[in-house]
Design a protein around this motif. Structure first.
Motif, PDB file in Angstrom:
ATOM      1  N   SER A  82       0.841  -1.209   0.000  1.00  0.00           N
ATOM      2  CA  SER A  82       0.000   0.000   0.000  1.00  0.00           C
ATOM      3  C   SER A  82       0.873   1.255   0.000  1.00  0.00           C
ATOM      4  O   SER A  82       0.526   2.259  -0.598  1.00  0.00           O
ATOM      5  N   LEU A  83       2.039   1.170   0.648  1.00  0.00           N
ATOM      6  CA  LEU A  83       2.929   2.342   0.666  1.00  0.00           C
ATOM      7  C   LEU A  83       3.601   2.549  -0.697  1.00  0.00           C
ATOM      8  O   LEU A  83       4.033   3.652  -1.017  1.00  0.00           O
ATOM      9  N   MET A  84       3.705   1.476  -1.471  1.00  0.00           N
ATOM     10  CA  MET A  84       4.330   1.598  -2.796  1.00  0.00           C
ATOM     11  C   MET A  84       3.299   1.971  -3.871  1.00  0.00           C
ATOM     12  O   MET A  84       3.645   2.156  -5.030  1.00  0.00           O
ATOM     13  N   THR A  85       2.037   2.045  -3.468  1.00  0.00           N
ATOM     14  CA  THR A  85       0.998   2.422  -4.434  1.00  0.00           C
ATOM     15  C   THR A  85       0.910   3.938  -4.483  1.00  0.00           C
ATOM     16  O   THR A  85       0.851   4.592  -3.443  1.00  0.00           O
ATOM     17  N   ALA A  86       0.921   4.465  -5.704  1.00  0.00           N
ATOM     18  CA  ALA A  86       0.945   5.932  -5.861  1.00  0.00           C
ATOM     19  C   ALA A  86      -0.195   6.589  -5.085  1.00  0.00           C
ATOM     20  O   ALA A  86      -1.305   6.072  -5.024  1.00  0.00           O
ATOM     21  N   GLY A  87       0.063   7.687  -4.507  1.00  0.00           N
ATOM     22  CA  GLY A  87      -0.932   8.425  -3.735  1.00  0.00           C
ATOM     23  C   GLY A  87      -0.213   9.476  -2.913  1.00  0.00           C
ATOM     24  O   GLY A  87       1.009   9.373  -2.721  1.00  0.00           O
ATOM     25  N   GLU A  88      -0.963  10.448  -2.449  1.00  0.00           N
ATOM     26  CA  GLU A  88      -0.319  11.575  -1.752  1.00  0.00           C
ATOM     27  C   GLU A  88       0.437  11.125  -0.502  1.00  0.00           C
ATOM     28  O   GLU A  88       1.576  11.506  -0.265  1.00  0.00           O
TER      29      GLU A  88
END
Ligand code: SF4
Length: 333
Positions: A27-33
């Protein structure tokens, strides 16, 4: 979120928060702010450790969670880079940061943080009027690197119960932080995780190789060969001016790396109006470290960021690190 978890992210309480959050590596490697902020912050965190930039910055309330997770991802970055020196530097940087945060906190918060850290490290300590009393066996595991007569084994053993002033207690806690971070690294990560982190570890590896090209000097100290920035800082200290923390760290680490003895460095600062023997001694001892290579001074770009670069012409135009300047001048001489 509790500020304590952001400021001291290696504690058991912080680990529980991370677990309860349900956030995963994927989840931390998934793009997002949020992920972008965490990854950027974690790269900065490791880069600061590499560059020995130990200037503690305040953490805004809105950024507490980013700060905490940047420590978690920072450990992953350090583990994927797999360099023993970096592990040492990362642990040192976290210890130095803990020391600064404890020293700079207001009295109420300082007492609260000390109590919580003591509990976290499982140290049984009774505190009364800023004097901390503990048994020497609880203390001994954290004091092997600390210098000064008060930390000598024979003195500790003679006393059985050891009484420490608050500043000494903070030094011990910073050392406990260093050991905790050090012993937890490197993590065993899959090659897939390290591949995904490669865009972030790659610039850090380059920075590490530049930093490692400035080994500690063991020859005689030639002050005339020092770069203009360090000469300027030395003049300010001699004139009785207080140096801001980044400048003080830069000068101390530079002098330690060119081979100046710890007591000589401490002596230089004795003219400072805010001279604090314990703080100076702590910095010098940690900078010199067990191997003498634990910290290097900040590079020219970091010096410039903090307004400590004083020259951009001549030899300064061709180098990127104050130690390179010193070495080049030594060669010429
Ligand atoms: S360029 Fe580098 S070595 Fe020269 S004064 Fe600036 S920080 Fe110091």
């Amino acid at each position: 979120m509790d500020e304590y978890l952001a400021l001291f992210p290696y504690t058991a309480a912080a680990a529980r928060y991370v677990e309860a959050s349900g956030r995963t590596f994927d989840s931390l490697m998934t793009a997002g702010e949020f992920s972008d902020s965490v990854l950027n912050k974690s790269v900065q965190r490791v880069a600061r450790a590499i560059d020995s930039d130990v200037h503690s910055k305040p953490v805004e309330r809105d950024d507490y969670e980013i700060e905490l997770f940047s420590y978690v991802v920072g450990r992953a970055l350090v583990s994927c880079i797999r360099e023993a020196v970096l592990v040492q530097r990362y642990a040192n940087a976290e210890a130095h940061d803990a020391f600064s945060k404890l020293r700079n906190a207001g009295e109420r918060l300082q007492d609260e943080y000390i109590a919580r850290l003591l509990e976290d490290f499982g140290m049984t300590v009774s505190a009364d009027n800023n004097i901390f009393e503990l048994h020497f066996t609880d203390l001994i595991k954290y004091t092997s690197r600390l210098k000064g007569p008060q930390w000598r084994l024979v003195n500790l053993m003679n006393r059985g119960q050891v009484r420490l002033a608050k500043n000494e207690m903070i030094q011990v806690l910073a050392e406990a932080v260093r050991l905790k971070v050090l012993r937890g690294l490197p993590l065993k990560l899959s090659s897939k995780m390290c591949e995904e982190l490669a865009p972030y570890t790659s610039p850090l590896k380059k920075a590490m190789s530049v930093a490692s090209s400035h080994p500690t000097d063991s020859g005689p100290v030639i002050l005339e060969a020092c770069p203009p920035c360090m000469k300027a800082l030395l003049s300010q200290v001699k004139a009785g001016q207080n140096l801001a923390h980044p400048a003080r760290f830069a000068l101390t680490s530079f002098l330690a790396n060119i081979g100046m003895k710890a007591e000589e460095i401490v002596h230089i600062y004795q003219t400072s109006p805010d001279f604090d023997y314990e703080l100076t001694r702590y910095q010098v001892d940690h900078i010199k470290g067990a191997s003498g290579k634990d910290y290097i001074p900040p590079g020219c770009s970091t010096m410039e960021t903090y307004g400590n670069c004083t020259e951009t012409t001549g030899l300064c135009k061709r180098i990127s690190h104050p130690l390179s300047y010193y070495r080049a001048r030594l060669k010429r001489q």
